[in-house]
Motif scaffolding. Structure first.
Motif, mmCIF file in Angstrom:
data_model
loop_
_atom_site.group_PDB
_atom_site.id
_atom_site.type_symbol
_atom_site.label_atom_id
_atom_site.label_comp_id
_atom_site.label_asym_id
_atom_site.label_seq_id
_atom_site.Cartn_x
_atom_site.Cartn_y
_atom_site.Cartn_z
ATOM 1 N N MET A 83 24.613 43.061 41.789
ATOM 2 C CA MET A 83 26.067 43.224 41.767
ATOM 3 C C MET A 83 26.673 42.615 40.498
ATOM 4 S SD MET A 83 26.938 45.132 44.215
ATOM 5 C CE MET A 83 28.653 45.032 43.695
ATOM 6 N N HIS A 109 28.218 47.360 49.158
ATOM 7 C CA HIS A 109 28.865 46.335 48.346
ATOM 8 C C HIS A 109 29.312 46.882 46.998
ATOM 9 C CE1 HIS A 109 26.614 43.057 50.850
ATOM 10 N NE2 HIS A 109 27.551 43.690 51.524
ATOM 11 N N SER A 112 32.523 48.515 47.901
ATOM 12 C CA SER A 112 33.540 47.483 48.090
ATOM 13 C C SER A 112 34.036 46.954 46.747
ATOM 14 C CB SER A 112 32.983 46.336 48.931
ATOM 15 O OG SER A 112 33.947 45.329 49.121
#
Length: 408
Positions: A83, A109, A112
């Motif tokens: 990430m 994620h 998100s």
């Protein structure tokens, strides 16, 4: 040289004082120099060197150099997580008012990050059908900077037409960024297929058993940075290294998402055995997919190398093989949980591409922050299970899966 030979024999720029066969772990924050002028020269870039491990470190540099050699890329930056690789890349490239094109069929994620973080910085994220040429072209305007996709989406296992994406990106002077976590560089030659920037989680295949968290950013050298207005200042000074220089001298350094030397060392070790482990998972995953596909209590199986899979042709065209992840559907959440709780070898866990086989119900875990309506729009179902197939003996895996299915 081929993959494993490069992973084993890429030389570090400086010899170790004691002749160690492996670059040591430089577990320290700062580096000293013999004179004040030498220290200044490193800070100003006149001389190569390390000053502070948040910006660079010899152990981390060894990992980056090894990946650069393996991929024949222009530059590599190792980060603290997958990430971190994604976020640093977008923060380095974009400014408020820009937009990017992607899909909502992404790892939870990542989705998100786009929906809840990037938009707060004034970035417009446009979601399209990543397999539709018209859908992508219709979303492009003068503010579009990037097309982003996953080579194989997690967990839907969608494989887009990468050749088509590369063509659209080039025609519109857009940076094509691929998350290649599901198909890292041993499985997929992203440079050959027109990808400009790779981002991937090194925690998966590379780490050799989930022993270290890390991320990788790769500039393949395919994009002409003189055409990218946001990096004009860096291109004037650093030329073809504009993107990597922006990362290392500004974005990555300032955000502070540095990889630890210990983790870099573990990831470097993992690179050396990646091909051996990946090949084992290839054989295991195919056998598991065939077994589940023939089982009467399994509603459906999603694995790109099943000939009935809609992405079979793409999987054969682009990848050495399409990774070690498959999904399959049971009747409902109750059946899925009952099955998982009966497993004895396969572990209930969220990672993928571990040495151990891991299973999870994405609808109820990774995407738990989303509403049922949103989850269904992502193509998720309550009875879907994601199975990351490990390197166990295949006979034992089949026995475990079989006994867990018996009572359903």
């Amino acid at each position: 040289m081929k993959y494993t030979t490069k992973a084993l024999h890429t030389k570090y720029p400086k010899s170790d004082t004691f002749g160690a066969l492996r670059t040591p772990i430089y577990q320290n924050a700062a580096f000293e120099y013999a004179s004040s002028q030498e220290l200044e020269d490193v800070f100003t870039g006149k001389t190569a060197g390390h000053t502070y491990s948040r910006a660079s470190n010899p152990t981390i540099e060894e990992l980056e150099n090894k990946i650069k050699s393996i991929t024949s890329s222009k530059g590599v930056v190792a980060t603290s997580s997958g990430m971190a690789a994604i976020s640093n890349t977008f923060f380095a490239l974009l400014k408020s008012g820009d937009n990017i094109i992607t899909t909502n069929k992404l790892f939870g994620h990542t989705l998100s990050f786009f929906q809840n973080t990037l938009v707060d910085f004034g970035i417009d994220v446009r979601y399209v059908d990543i397999c539709s040429q018209d859908s992508i072209k219709n979303a492009i305007d003068e503010k579009t900077k990037v097309i982003f996709f996953e080579t194989i989406s997690n967990p839907e296992l969608i494989i887009p037409n990468i050749k088509m994406l590369s063509t659209i990106a080039k025609e519109n002077n857009l940076v094509l960024i691929a998350d290649t976590t599901m198909t890292p560089f041993y499985l997929f030659d992203s440079k050959k297929h027109g990808i400009d920037i790779d981002v991937l989680s090194a925690t998966k295949y590379i780490s050799a058993g989930g022993v270290a968290v890390g991320g990788i950013i790769i500039d393949n050298g395919n994009y002409d940075w003189s055409k990218f207005q946001n990096l004009e200042k860096f291109h004037t000074k650093f030329g073809i290294n504009a993107f990597i220089s922006k990362l290392k001298k500004q974005t990555f350094r300032n955000i502070g998402s540095c990889l630890s030397p210990q983790n870099a060392y573990m990831l470097s070790l993992g690179l050396e055995t990646l091909a051996l482990r990946a090949d084992r998972t290839k054989d295991n995953t195919k056998e598991v997919a065939y077994f589940l596909n023939d089982h009467t209590k399994v509603k459906s199986v999603n694995y790109p190398l099943l000939k009935t899979n809609p992405y079979y042709d793409e999987a054969k065209e682009y990848f050495l093989f399409p990774g070690s992840i498959l999904t399959f559907d049971l009747e409902d959440k109750q059946s899925a949980y009952k099955f998982m709780d009966k497993l004895e070898l396969v572990r209930r866990s969220t990672n993928i591409q571990d040495n151990k086989s891991l299973i999870i119900a994405p609808y109820h875990t990774i995407y738990s922050e989303y509403t049922d309506e949103q989850k269904r729009s992502f193509g998720l179902r309550e009875g879907t299970l994601r199975l990351s197939v490990g390197i166990e003996d295949i006979e034992d895996l089949i026995v475990d899966l079989s006994q867990a299915l018996e009572d359903l």
